[in-house]
Design a protein around this motif. Structure first.
Motif, PDB file in Angstrom:
ATOM      1  N   VAL A  71     -16.448 -11.504  26.416  1.00 20.80           N
ATOM      2  CA  VAL A  71     -15.198 -10.799  26.716  1.00 20.80           C
ATOM      3  C   VAL A  71     -14.487 -10.412  25.415  1.00 20.80           C
ATOM      4  O   VAL A  71     -13.997  -9.285  25.261  1.00 20.80           O
ATOM      5  CB  VAL A  71     -14.289 -11.678  27.600  1.00 20.80           C
ATOM      6  N   MET A  72     -14.434 -11.343  24.458  1.00 25.35           N
ATOM      7  CA  MET A  72     -13.793 -11.032  23.169  1.00 25.35           C
ATOM      8  C   MET A  72     -14.542  -9.926  22.437  1.00 25.35           C
ATOM      9  O   MET A  72     -13.925  -9.060  21.784  1.00 25.35           O
ATOM     10  CB  MET A  72     -13.697 -12.288  22.313  1.00 25.35           C
ATOM     11  N   ALA A  73     -15.877  -9.912  22.524  1.00 29.07           N
ATOM     12  CA  ALA A  73     -16.658  -8.845  21.903  1.00 29.07           C
ATOM     13  C   ALA A  73     -16.324  -7.490  22.523  1.00 29.07           C
ATOM     14  O   ALA A  73     -16.137  -6.487  21.812  1.00 29.07           O
ATOM     15  CB  ALA A  73     -18.152  -9.139  22.061  1.00 29.07           C
ATOM     16  N   ALA A  74     -16.225  -7.446  23.840  1.00 28.76           N
ATOM     17  CA  ALA A  74     -15.909  -6.192  24.524  1.00 28.76           C
ATOM     18  C   ALA A  74     -14.522  -5.688  24.152  1.00 28.76           C
ATOM     19  O   ALA A  74     -14.319  -4.482  23.951  1.00 28.76           O
ATOM     20  CB  ALA A  74     -16.017  -6.399  26.040  1.00 28.76           C
ATOM     21  N   ILE A  75     -13.561  -6.596  24.039  1.00 29.36           N
ATOM     22  CA  ILE A  75     -12.190  -6.199  23.688  1.00 29.36           C
ATOM     23  C   ILE A  75     -12.150  -5.594  22.294  1.00 29.36           C
ATOM     24  O   ILE A  75     -11.452  -4.598  22.052  1.00 29.36           O
ATOM     25  CB  ILE A  75     -11.255  -7.416  23.803  1.00 29.36           C
ATOM     26  N   ALA A 133      -5.767 -14.388  25.268  1.00 30.09           N
ATOM     27  CA  ALA A 133      -5.833 -15.851  25.284  1.00 30.09           C
ATOM     28  C   ALA A 133      -5.812 -16.393  26.717  1.00 30.09           C
ATOM     29  O   ALA A 133      -6.498 -17.375  27.020  1.00 30.09           O
ATOM     30  CB  ALA A 133      -4.676 -16.444  24.477  1.00 30.09           C
ATOM     31  N   VAL A 134      -5.029 -15.775  27.587  1.00 29.95           N
ATOM     32  CA  VAL A 134      -5.006 -16.211  28.986  1.00 29.95           C
ATOM     33  C   VAL A 134      -6.378 -15.995  29.623  1.00 29.95           C
ATOM     34  O   VAL A 134      -6.909 -16.876  30.325  1.00 29.95           O
ATOM     35  CB  VAL A 134      -3.915 -15.464  29.770  1.00 29.95           C
ATOM     36  N   ILE A 135      -6.979 -14.829  29.369  1.00 24.42           N
ATOM     37  CA  ILE A 135      -8.301 -14.546  29.938  1.00 24.42           C
ATOM     38  C   ILE A 135      -9.336 -15.542  29.415  1.00 24.42           C
ATOM     39  O   ILE A 135     -10.118 -16.122  30.185  1.00 24.42           O
ATOM     40  CB  ILE A 135      -8.734 -13.104  29.611  1.00 24.42           C
ATOM     41  N   VAL A 136      -9.326 -15.762  28.108  1.00 25.54           N
ATOM     42  CA  VAL A 136     -10.293 -16.691  27.513  1.00 25.54           C
ATOM     43  C   VAL A 136     -10.016 -18.115  27.987  1.00 25.54           C
ATOM     44  O   VAL A 136     -10.941 -18.895  28.226  1.00 25.54           O
ATOM     45  CB  VAL A 136     -10.250 -16.602  25.972  1.00 25.54           C
ATOM     46  N   GLY A 137      -8.732 -18.450  28.161  1.00 22.14           N
ATOM     47  CA  GLY A 137      -8.397 -19.782  28.660  1.00 22.14           C
ATOM     48  C   GLY A 137      -8.961 -20.030  30.055  1.00 22.14           C
ATOM     49  O   GLY A 137      -9.401 -21.133  30.370  1.00 22.14           O
ATOM     50  N   LEU A 138      -8.955 -19.000  30.878  1.00 23.06           N
ATOM     51  CA  LEU A 138      -9.523 -19.132  32.213  1.00 23.06           C
ATOM     52  C   LEU A 138     -11.039 -19.300  32.166  1.00 23.06           C
ATOM     53  O   LEU A 138     -11.649 -19.843  33.095  1.00 23.06           O
ATOM     54  CB  LEU A 138      -9.163 -17.904  33.059  1.00 23.06           C
ATOM     55  N   LEU A 139     -11.646 -18.824  31.063  1.00 20.64           N
ATOM     56  CA  LEU A 139     -13.093 -18.902  30.913  1.00 20.64           C
ATOM     57  C   LEU A 139     -13.521 -20.028  29.986  1.00 20.64           C
ATOM     58  O   LEU A 139     -14.685 -20.049  29.544  1.00 20.64           O
ATOM     59  CB  LEU A 139     -13.631 -17.566  30.365  1.00 20.64           C
ATOM     60  N   CYS A 170     -18.854 -12.122  17.823  1.00 21.13           N
ATOM     61  CA  CYS A 170     -18.622 -12.756  19.128  1.00 21.13           C
ATOM     62  C   CYS A 170     -19.899 -12.784  19.963  1.00 21.13           C
ATOM     63  O   CYS A 170     -20.170 -13.768  20.668  1.00 21.13           O
ATOM     64  CB  CYS A 170     -17.507 -12.023  19.874  1.00 21.13           C
ATOM     65  N   VAL A 171     -20.685 -11.723  19.879  1.00 21.44           N
ATOM     66  CA  VAL A 171     -21.965 -11.703  20.596  1.00 21.44           C
ATOM     67  C   VAL A 171     -22.884 -12.793  20.047  1.00 21.44           C
ATOM     68  O   VAL A 171     -23.575 -13.491  20.806  1.00 21.44           O
ATOM     69  CB  VAL A 171     -22.628 -10.321  20.480  1.00 21.44           C
ATOM     70  N   LEU A 172     -22.899 -12.958  18.725  1.00 22.14           N
ATOM     71  CA  LEU A 172     -23.716 -14.006  18.118  1.00 22.14           C
ATOM     72  C   LEU A 172     -23.319 -15.387  18.640  1.00 22.14           C
ATOM     73  O   LEU A 172     -24.182 -16.217  18.968  1.00 22.14           O
ATOM     74  CB  LEU A 172     -23.569 -13.961  16.596  1.00 22.14           C
ATOM     75  N   LEU A 173     -22.014 -15.633  18.753  1.00 21.19           N
ATOM     76  CA  LEU A 173     -21.544 -16.917  19.255  1.00 21.19           C
ATOM     77  C   LEU A 173     -21.902 -17.096  20.735  1.00 21.19           C
ATOM     78  O   LEU A 173     -22.152 -18.215  21.193  1.00 21.19           O
ATOM     79  CB  LEU A 173     -20.031 -17.025  19.080  1.00 21.19           C
ATOM     80  N   ALA A 174     -21.926 -16.012  21.476  1.00 19.26           N
ATOM     81  CA  ALA A 174     -22.283 -16.102  22.895  1.00 19.26           C
ATOM     82  C   ALA A 174     -23.757 -16.433  23.072  1.00 19.26           C
ATOM     83  O   ALA A 174     -24.139 -17.191  23.962  1.00 19.26           O
ATOM     84  CB  ALA A 174     -21.953 -14.790  23.600  1.00 19.26           C
ATOM     85  N   GLY A 217     -14.345 -22.952  30.409  1.00 15.14           N
ATOM     86  CA  GLY A 217     -15.501 -23.689  30.905  1.00 15.14           C
ATOM     87  C   GLY A 217     -16.786 -22.891  30.897  1.00 15.14           C
ATOM     88  O   GLY A 217     -17.860 -23.416  31.231  1.00 15.14           O
ATOM     89  N   HIS A 218     -16.699 -21.605  30.498  1.00 19.47           N
ATOM     90  CA  HIS A 218     -17.874 -20.725  30.455  1.00 19.47           C
ATOM     91  C   HIS A 218     -17.896 -20.020  29.089  1.00 19.47           C
ATOM     92  O   HIS A 218     -17.544 -18.843  28.980  1.00 19.47           O
ATOM     93  CB  HIS A 218     -17.821 -19.695  31.582  1.00 19.47           C
ATOM     94  N   PRO A 219     -18.286 -20.719  28.031  1.00 15.98           N
ATOM     95  CA  PRO A 219     -18.185 -20.187  26.662  1.00 15.98           C
ATOM     96  C   PRO A 219     -18.890 -18.847  26.464  1.00 15.98           C
ATOM     97  O   PRO A 219     -18.350 -17.964  25.777  1.00 15.98           O
ATOM     98  CB  PRO A 219     -18.833 -21.283  25.817  1.00 15.98           C
ATOM     99  N   THR A 220     -20.081 -18.684  27.053  1.00 15.58           N
ATOM    100  CA  THR A 220     -20.810 -17.423  26.861  1.00 15.58           C
ATOM    101  C   THR A 220     -19.996 -16.231  27.362  1.00 15.58           C
ATOM    102  O   THR A 220     -19.853 -15.215  26.663  1.00 15.58           O
ATOM    103  CB  THR A 220     -22.162 -17.470  27.585  1.00 15.58           C
ATOM    104  N   ALA A 221     -19.448 -16.353  28.547  1.00 13.03           N
ATOM    105  CA  ALA A 221     -18.630 -15.272  29.101  1.00 13.03           C
ATOM    106  C   ALA A 221     -17.387 -15.038  28.254  1.00 13.03           C
ATOM    107  O   ALA A 221     -16.984 -13.881  28.025  1.00 13.03           O
ATOM    108  CB  ALA A 221     -18.232 -15.610  30.535  1.00 13.03           C
ATOM    109  N   ALA A 222     -16.761 -16.106  27.766  1.00 12.23           N
ATOM    110  CA  ALA A 222     -15.551 -15.971  26.956  1.00 12.23           C
ATOM    111  C   ALA A 222     -15.834 -15.205  25.673  1.00 12.23           C
ATOM    112  O   ALA A 222     -15.082 -14.294  25.289  1.00 12.23           O
ATOM    113  CB  ALA A 222     -14.986 -17.354  26.643  1.00 12.23           C
ATOM    114  N   PHE A 223     -16.922 -15.547  24.977  1.00 14.69           N
ATOM    115  CA  PHE A 223     -17.250 -14.849  23.731  1.00 14.69           C
ATOM    116  C   PHE A 223     -17.610 -13.387  23.997  1.00 14.69           C
ATOM    117  O   PHE A 223     -17.251 -12.501  23.208  1.00 14.69           O
ATOM    118  CB  PHE A 223     -18.406 -15.565  23.020  1.00 14.69           C
TER     119      PHE A 223
END
Length: 438
Positions: free
Chosen positions: A410-414, A394-400, A333-337, A402-408
């Motif tokens: 967040v998934m890495a941290a989880i 999914a709800v958290i990522v859905g809210l993000l 996920c960090v790589l994708l971010a 429009g901000h792919p870096t932050a979304a990826f």
């Protein structure tokens, strides 16, 4: 005389299990295209998938108890509802009918997925049950493969109705095959497990885990706790599991730990499957390419699920696999971010599928080994926790979106949050394995 396993029931179940995932993820690879066709936002299309984990959280336990009480009718009802939901989506070419069909199919999903351990326990001899769980679980991933394959083929707005029609045909055929396979009760039905044993009816090779739970070596398991339920006296027909069985299963520390742990990897996988296309689009990844990436991701998961759990069980490395898969998922996920794109998408998301998906059959095998007559309830707890994680992440990522870096990130941290919990499972899993040794 050795009683043979009935693999036709596993084949029917596998088809219906695949159907549930096909309906769930029909739009995962064509989120943007579907939003344009039906005149709604990408987040609204995402809810066509998110309604599944939402209702699973609500219905997992009731459906698990229903399967423990009325296994065949409950499973067939789940198959029928899945097919009806797929057909309802064909009634009108608008978002309302799509949502109605998704809701019907999402109600059916816990009746089907919670049954993966129950159908193996009823229709397969004990020696075949790990293989049956692997096959049933692989069918779930195969349904994802079909969904991503269809969305990779039908990539235009005008082709979406054809995709929905093919899905409906598959669901109806799968339901018919399962209904035919379940015409008769399973030979190894736990309801008969406590009947007086005879040489002809209770060979050692087919002794159920519910019976084994009465032995002193495994008295700590939830199945043994069921003997405390009124009416569950030794030698008498067992009382069908209900709320007391739920309390006994939840009272098991290992089951509780597995439930908590399931929230994190399930959450990341559901969010990635739902929003990968939208998150990678700003980096120049087309809808068709994103669907192919998700397809390769799940194919890698199917291959991993067919091989990695065997190696893990042989070396008793369940905890090590979970730690490795969560850490690798966070790194991916960090790589994708940092470097999103076609190449990194293929590498990172394929790695996630290869290492994260095999955790499911491993966890379900532990649940089947741990529980007896309440396997539907126990499996429901695991699925409920996982889908709760899927819904929240999914709800958290859905809210993000429009901000792919932050979304990826967040998934890495989880994924990283769950690593200590996975490491702490080493001792209780080792104790479970030692208790089950002859």
């Amino acid at each position: 005389m050795r009683i043979r396993s009935h693999w036709s029931a596993i084949v029917g179940y596998s088809l219906v299990g695949a159907a549930t995932q096909l309906v769930w993820l029909n739009f995962a690879g064509v989120t943007t295209v579907a939003a344009d066709r039906y005149g709604v936002s990408e987040s609204a299309i995402g809810w066509l998938a998110q309604v599944f984990p939402l209702l699973y959280v609500v219905l997992a336990i009731p459906c698990g108890i229903a399967l423990d009480r009325w296994f065949r009718p409950g499973l067939i009802a789940g198959a029928v509802l899945t097919a009806v939901g797929a057909v309802v989506r064909l009634i009108g070419d608008d978002f309302g009918w799509l949502l109605a069909g998704q809701i019907l199919a999402s109600i059916a999903q816990p009746l089907v997925l919670n049954a993966v351990t129950g159908i193996t326990g009823r229709y397969l001899a004990e020696k075949d049950r790990p293989t049956g769980i692997a096959v049933g679980t692989a069918s779930i991933f195969a349904g994802m493969v079909i969904a991503f394959l269809l969305s990779a083929i039908f990539t235009t707005a005008s082709s979406l109705p054809t995709m929905l029609m093919l899905t409906a045909v598959f669901c109806v055929l799968a339901t018919l095959v399962l209904a035919a396979a379940l015409r008769h009760p399973g030979t190894f039905d736990p309801a008969d497990a406590h009947a007086a044993p005879t040489a002809a009816t209770a060979p050692p090779a087919t002794t159920s885990h519910a019976d084994a739970a009465t032995a002193p070596a495994s008295s700590a398991s939830p199945a043994a706790h069921l003997d405390g339920v009124p009416g569950h006296a030794a030698g008498a027909p067992p009382q069908r599991p209900g709320l007391r069985a739920l309390a006994a299963v939840w009272g098991d520390p290992l089951i509780r730990r597995l439930c908590v742990l399931a929230v994190f990897p399930f959450g990341v996988f559901v969010a990635m499957s739902t929003f990968a296309q939208a998150l990678l689009e700003p980096a120049g990844v087309s809808g068709g390419t994103a669907s192919t990436i998700l397809l390769v991701n799940v194919v890698a998961g199917v291959l991993g699920s067919a091989t990695i759990p065997i190696f893990v069980a042989r070396h008793r490395a369940e905890s090590a696999l979970l730690v490795t898969s969560l850490t690798a998922t966070a790194a991916a996920c960090v790589l994708l971010a940092v470097v999103p794109g076609v190449f990194t998408g293929f590498v990172a998301i394929t790695l996630i599928g290869l290492l994260l998906l095999p955790a499911l059959p491993i966890v379900l095998e532990l649940v089947e080994r741990r529980t007896g007559e309440a396997e539907g309830t126990a499996a429901g707890l695991i699925w409920m926790a996982g889908n709760l994680g899927g819904l929240v992440v999914a709800v958290i990522v859905g809210l993000l979106v429009g901000h792919p870096t932050a979304a990826f990130l967040v998934m890495a941290a989880i994924a990283l949050i769950a690593v200590p919990g996975a490491r702490a499972l080493r001792r209780p899993i080792a104790e479970l394995r030692s208790q089950s040794q002859p």
